[in-house]
Design a protein around this motif. Sequence first.
Motif, PDB file in Angstrom:
ATOM      1  N   PRO A  29       0.888  -1.130   0.031  1.00 31.34           N
ATOM      2  CA  PRO A  29       0.004  -0.078   0.077  1.00 31.34           C
ATOM      3  C   PRO A  29       1.156   1.297   0.069  1.00 31.34           C
ATOM      4  CG  PRO A  29      -0.864  -1.574   1.372  1.00 31.34           C
ATOM      5  CD  PRO A  29       0.418  -2.014   0.985  1.00 31.34           C
ATOM      6  N   PRO A  30       0.299   2.133  -0.679  1.00 28.44           N
ATOM      7  CA  PRO A  30       1.131   3.380  -0.857  1.00 28.44           C
ATOM      8  C   PRO A  30       1.477   4.275   0.792  1.00 28.44           C
ATOM      9  CG  PRO A  30      -0.475   3.608  -2.403  1.00 28.44           C
ATOM     10  CD  PRO A  30      -0.823   2.470  -1.431  1.00 28.44           C
ATOM     11  N   ALA A  31       0.657   3.974   1.555  1.00 24.03           N
ATOM     12  CA  ALA A  31       0.673   4.646   2.717  1.00 24.03           C
ATOM     13  C   ALA A  31       2.061   3.970   3.485  1.00 24.03           C
ATOM     14  CB  ALA A  31      -0.467   4.232   3.751  1.00 24.03           C
ATOM     15  N   HIS A  32       2.437   2.592   3.204  1.00 19.46           N
ATOM     16  CA  HIS A  32       3.488   1.989   3.965  1.00 19.46           C
ATOM     17  C   HIS A  32       4.824   2.651   3.626  1.00 19.46           C
ATOM     18  CE1 HIS A  32       6.005  -1.422   5.116  1.00 19.46           C
ATOM     19  NE2 HIS A  32       6.632  -1.288   4.116  1.00 19.46           N
ATOM     20  N   TRP A  33       4.817   3.385   2.551  1.00 14.01           N
ATOM     21  CA  TRP A  33       6.104   3.876   2.296  1.00 14.01           C
ATOM     22  C   TRP A  33       6.142   5.322   2.277  1.00 14.01           C
ATOM     23  CZ3 TRP A  33       6.550   6.249  -2.496  1.00 14.01           C
ATOM     24  CH2 TRP A  33       5.400   5.904  -3.586  1.00 14.01           C
ATOM     25  N   LYS A  34       4.998   5.683   1.681  1.00 18.50           N
ATOM     26  CA  LYS A  34       4.982   7.171   1.540  1.00 18.50           C
ATOM     27  C   LYS A  34       5.036   7.907   2.932  1.00 18.50           C
ATOM     28  CE  LYS A  34       2.590   7.938  -2.667  1.00 18.50           C
ATOM     29  NZ  LYS A  34       1.233   8.303  -3.550  1.00 18.50           N
ATOM     30  N   ASN A  35       4.391   7.345   4.024  1.00 13.07           N
ATOM     31  CA  ASN A  35       4.421   7.972   5.316  1.00 13.07           C
ATOM     32  C   ASN A  35       5.729   8.106   5.971  1.00 13.07           C
ATOM     33  OD1 ASN A  35       1.694   8.508   5.267  1.00 13.07           O
ATOM     34  ND2 ASN A  35       1.026   6.700   6.148  1.00 13.07           N
ATOM     35  N   LEU A  36       6.706   7.352   5.378  1.00 16.60           N
ATOM     36  CA  LEU A  36       8.084   7.428   6.067  1.00 16.60           C
ATOM     37  C   LEU A  36       8.676   8.671   5.725  1.00 16.60           C
ATOM     38  CD1 LEU A  36       9.256   3.812   5.177  1.00 16.60           C
ATOM     39  CD2 LEU A  36       8.829   4.617   7.524  1.00 16.60           C
ATOM     40  N   PHE A  37       8.480   9.612   4.719  1.00 15.92           N
ATOM     41  CA  PHE A  37       8.934  10.801   4.420  1.00 15.92           C
ATOM     42  C   PHE A  37       8.125  11.741   5.115  1.00 15.92           C
ATOM     43  CE2 PHE A  37       9.379   8.007   0.590  1.00 15.92           C
ATOM     44  CZ  PHE A  37      10.457   8.296   0.129  1.00 15.92           C
ATOM     45  N   HIS A  38       7.199  11.664   5.723  1.00 15.38           N
ATOM     46  CA  HIS A  38       6.454  12.638   6.153  1.00 15.38           C
ATOM     47  C   HIS A  38       6.136  12.384   7.644  1.00 15.38           C
ATOM     48  CE1 HIS A  38       6.016  14.349   2.453  1.00 15.38           C
ATOM     49  NE2 HIS A  38       5.426  13.222   2.129  1.00 15.38           N
ATOM     50  N   LEU A  39       7.000  11.405   8.446  1.00 15.21           N
ATOM     51  CA  LEU A  39       6.503  10.770   9.609  1.00 15.21           C
ATOM     52  C   LEU A  39       6.758  11.818  10.813  1.00 15.21           C
ATOM     53  CD1 LEU A  39       5.709   7.902  10.407  1.00 15.21           C
ATOM     54  CD2 LEU A  39       8.211   7.465  11.280  1.00 15.21           C
ATOM     55  N   GLU A  40       7.477  13.034  10.892  1.00 19.17           N
ATOM     56  CA  GLU A  40       7.474  13.818  11.584  1.00 19.17           C
ATOM     57  C   GLU A  40       6.387  14.806  11.644  1.00 19.17           C
ATOM     58  OE1 GLU A  40      10.150  13.021  10.140  1.00 19.17           O
ATOM     59  OE2 GLU A  40      11.429  12.395  11.670  1.00 19.17           O
ATOM     60  N   LEU A  41       5.868  15.124  10.531  1.00 21.37           N
ATOM     61  CA  LEU A  41       4.589  15.896  10.410  1.00 21.37           C
ATOM     62  C   LEU A  41       3.240  14.976  11.096  1.00 21.37           C
ATOM     63  CD1 LEU A  41       2.988  18.381   9.512  1.00 21.37           C
ATOM     64  CD2 LEU A  41       2.807  17.014   7.303  1.00 21.37           C
ATOM     65  N   VAL A  42       3.352  13.446  10.762  1.00 19.72           N
ATOM     66  CA  VAL A  42       2.396  12.865  11.278  1.00 19.72           C
ATOM     67  C   VAL A  42       2.599  12.981  12.811  1.00 19.72           C
ATOM     68  CG1 VAL A  42       1.250  10.372  11.332  1.00 19.72           C
ATOM     69  CG2 VAL A  42       2.254  11.422   9.135  1.00 19.72           C
ATOM     70  N   LYS A  43       3.541  12.703  13.184  1.00 19.61           N
ATOM     71  CA  LYS A  43       3.760  12.718  14.717  1.00 19.61           C
ATOM     72  C   LYS A  43       3.157  14.133  15.287  1.00 19.61           C
ATOM     73  CE  LYS A  43       7.786   9.408  15.145  1.00 19.61           C
ATOM     74  NZ  LYS A  43       9.124   9.234  15.366  1.00 19.61           N
ATOM     75  N   ALA A  44       3.690  15.270  14.640  1.00 21.76           N
ATOM     76  CA  ALA A  44       3.145  16.417  15.241  1.00 21.76           C
ATOM     77  C   ALA A  44       1.553  16.555  15.265  1.00 21.76           C
ATOM     78  CB  ALA A  44       3.909  17.714  14.316  1.00 21.76           C
ATOM     79  N   ARG A  45       1.055  15.959  14.250  1.00 15.76           N
ATOM     80  CA  ARG A  45      -0.439  16.184  14.054  1.00 15.76           C
ATOM     81  C   ARG A  45      -1.054  15.157  15.148  1.00 15.76           C
ATOM     82  NH1 ARG A  45      -1.774  15.661   7.631  1.00 15.76           N
ATOM     83  NH2 ARG A  45      -0.928  17.788   7.179  1.00 15.76           N
ATOM     84  N   ASN A  46      -0.443  14.105  15.528  1.00 17.15           N
ATOM     85  CA  ASN A  46      -1.057  13.100  16.511  1.00 17.15           C
ATOM     86  C   ASN A  46      -0.606  13.406  17.908  1.00 17.15           C
ATOM     87  OD1 ASN A  46      -2.024  11.562  14.358  1.00 17.15           O
ATOM     88  ND2 ASN A  46      -0.512  10.330  14.174  1.00 17.15           N
ATOM     89  N   LYS A  47      -0.045  14.517  18.308  1.00 21.82           N
ATOM     90  CA  LYS A  47       0.552  14.731  19.538  1.00 21.82           C
ATOM     91  C   LYS A  47      -0.624  15.313  20.380  1.00 21.82           C
ATOM     92  CE  LYS A  47       4.238  17.285  21.879  1.00 21.82           C
ATOM     93  NZ  LYS A  47       5.484  18.436  22.038  1.00 21.82           N
TER      94      LYS A  47
END
Length: 733
Positions: A447-465
């Motif tokens: 799935p694209p989310a498996h490898w695409k989210n690795l490039f924006h993992l900091e942004l995802v962590k900031a949103r989920n904080k």
Amino acid sequence: LRIFSTVRSVLDKEYSQGKGLEKRAKKLGLKDKTELLLPPVTSLVSCETRSRDWGDLVTIHKDHAFAYVWSSKRGAQSGPILRQDGWNVSTMKVPPPVSTHATSVAISSCGNYALVGTKSGIIYKYNVQSGNPRGTYPAAASLKKEKGIRKEAGDIRRTFKALEKKMKLSNRASNIEKEEKDRVQQAAIENRRQAKLKVASHSGFAVTGIAVDAVNKTVISVGEDAKLVLWNFKTHAPHKKSPYALPAAATKLCHVRDSDLAAIALEDYSALLFDCSTLSVVRRFGFGTRTNSHTAPITDLGFSPDGRALYTSSLDRTVRVWDVPTNSCVDWLGFNSAPTSLTISPTGEFLATTHYGKLGISMWSDRSYYQTVHVDGAAAMKAPAQMDDPAPLAEVESSEDDRKNALARLQSSSNTSPEEQVEEEDEQDKGPATAKEKGLITMSGLPPAHWKNLFHLELVKARNKPKEAPKKPASAPFFLQWRPRVNADGETKLKPETTETEEAANNDDDGWDAAWSDDENDQGFGDDNGLPRVENAAKRAREEETADTTVTKKPKVTADTIVAKKPKVTHYRSHLAELLERCGSQKPIAGRLFQAVTDHIATLGPSSIDVSFNSLCSGMHDLEGGLPLLILACRWLLEACKSRERFEAVNAYLHRFLHLHSNTLAGIDDFPDDSKEGSPEQQEKEADELRQQRQEALKYIALLRKAQQSSSEALQNKMKNTLCLLRHFSRMV
């Protein structure tokens, strides 16, 4: 009767024959309602013009004279049964004659009328809304007389005109002679009309196809008598130039209302194209050469939406596609079983076929809708293109060996645990795409989310904080734990004065607490809430007395007092570190050393991959244990880049690995390699090992950079070549 959706299987449904079948079956003493179901459907037609008002689908059945109306909106039989006045519906009475059994059916473009062809050659016309008969083709003489009587009934003007005509005659003799001449002329006209009807009708032969034009002006019919007859829709009279003699008996008819062309399947395995506007035959397909025609009877035919292509299916297990303007076969499809019917979607993109011995409907996509297809109609095709037609397991006739194997598999699956079954299912799942040739680049298929989210993992962590810390709930839990001398708030409550009876009761309670304690050694480690464990006062007094009276002796060494030496357990930082060390110490299998690591990473999510990479090395202070793991990770990524498999996923792993450990890898040379512990020889040895590990790490990083650059350049070159070819071919077209 069923309807299937090509988009969502949830919309599939079966048409109902109405309520009360089970009740009627019990009343008649039948075992099941299946005996009351209609015979097999032989043909059906539909029209969506009046689908909101009444039924929009008409069916005829095998060895059955009646036609039935269905509503696609209700999904059930709707409206009256289409039958003649003298036909009995009840099975207990005399059924209609065999000559009235329906063989073909058509519906008008307005959705008001349905036409049913019979074995005797008569075509019955019905009103779909009321079910009343509206005449026959050809029109019966009795109906014509009744029709004329109805016109003259109550019309006095016609009576006066007839009297005036008789009064103009001078004498009675001349009047009688005039009436006799008129009677002879009318008889001659009626004889000529009957002779014309006998020639122009399908009397004694089954009607195999009916069609109505777009303006309800003409009815086209073909039959087993090798005739094509055009009828006037309103007067039920044949056309002046009818009938048209066909080369052979007709078996099927397909009409296109837009172009007014009719395709007719003949018994000599050929197809005829008739133009109803010019009243002439314009094409004949599959006649003459054996290689360019069917070798078995044609089962069905159909036009493409634009009317430029004609599809014919035959019992020779093939479907041919004919180009109407050039009169040539442009496609030839072969199947494992003979196709029995076909239809084309309104867009022309899909072809639906049914096959002999198969219960399902096969869907085929037209490749010319997605890419340019060059067709050479001049050259005759030598062999059909064999189509893949897998059969569902439910339709395959299983032998005894297959049944035994199925039972064995079922028993083995029942003996295995659920975890083993899950592992077997995972092993049977298909993996990533494999390269057909060495050096080709393949994708992972993840799935694209498996490898695409690795490039924006900091942004995802900031949103989920979380925005604020969790607050302690104000209310107490539903079940409160009771402890002696402790209130609901957790504070120890001491009474100033206690009596002897209360102390004894407390001691008994303390004894029960000690007996039911979870601490087997009763060492007083405290309870779950961190409060000191209450001990028995009598027990403490006895222990103090025995301690004063005992004599110091050398303790005996027993089996209980000997503490067994625990085996040494190796703790890995993560499962990824364990796999890297295990694969690095093994021999390569088929030239691949770290294949297990790649498969393991593919099963993790983006956050799990980030945690696994972080556990390899914590920073410059962790080089002693983390640098070997970084070297193994570089070797793994180097092998994955050189293989050129799972290209997008491997590049995402490489990006995340360098993002986490770039500072550590860049500061390897600046880190001091002196050690202050141990002897000078040991310090020098450790410094040499660390220096070699640094050099090895730098070497693998350089190789990794080169491999990644070469694979990306190869992909760019392939894409450039493909774009150039596409631009070149687009200019040619």
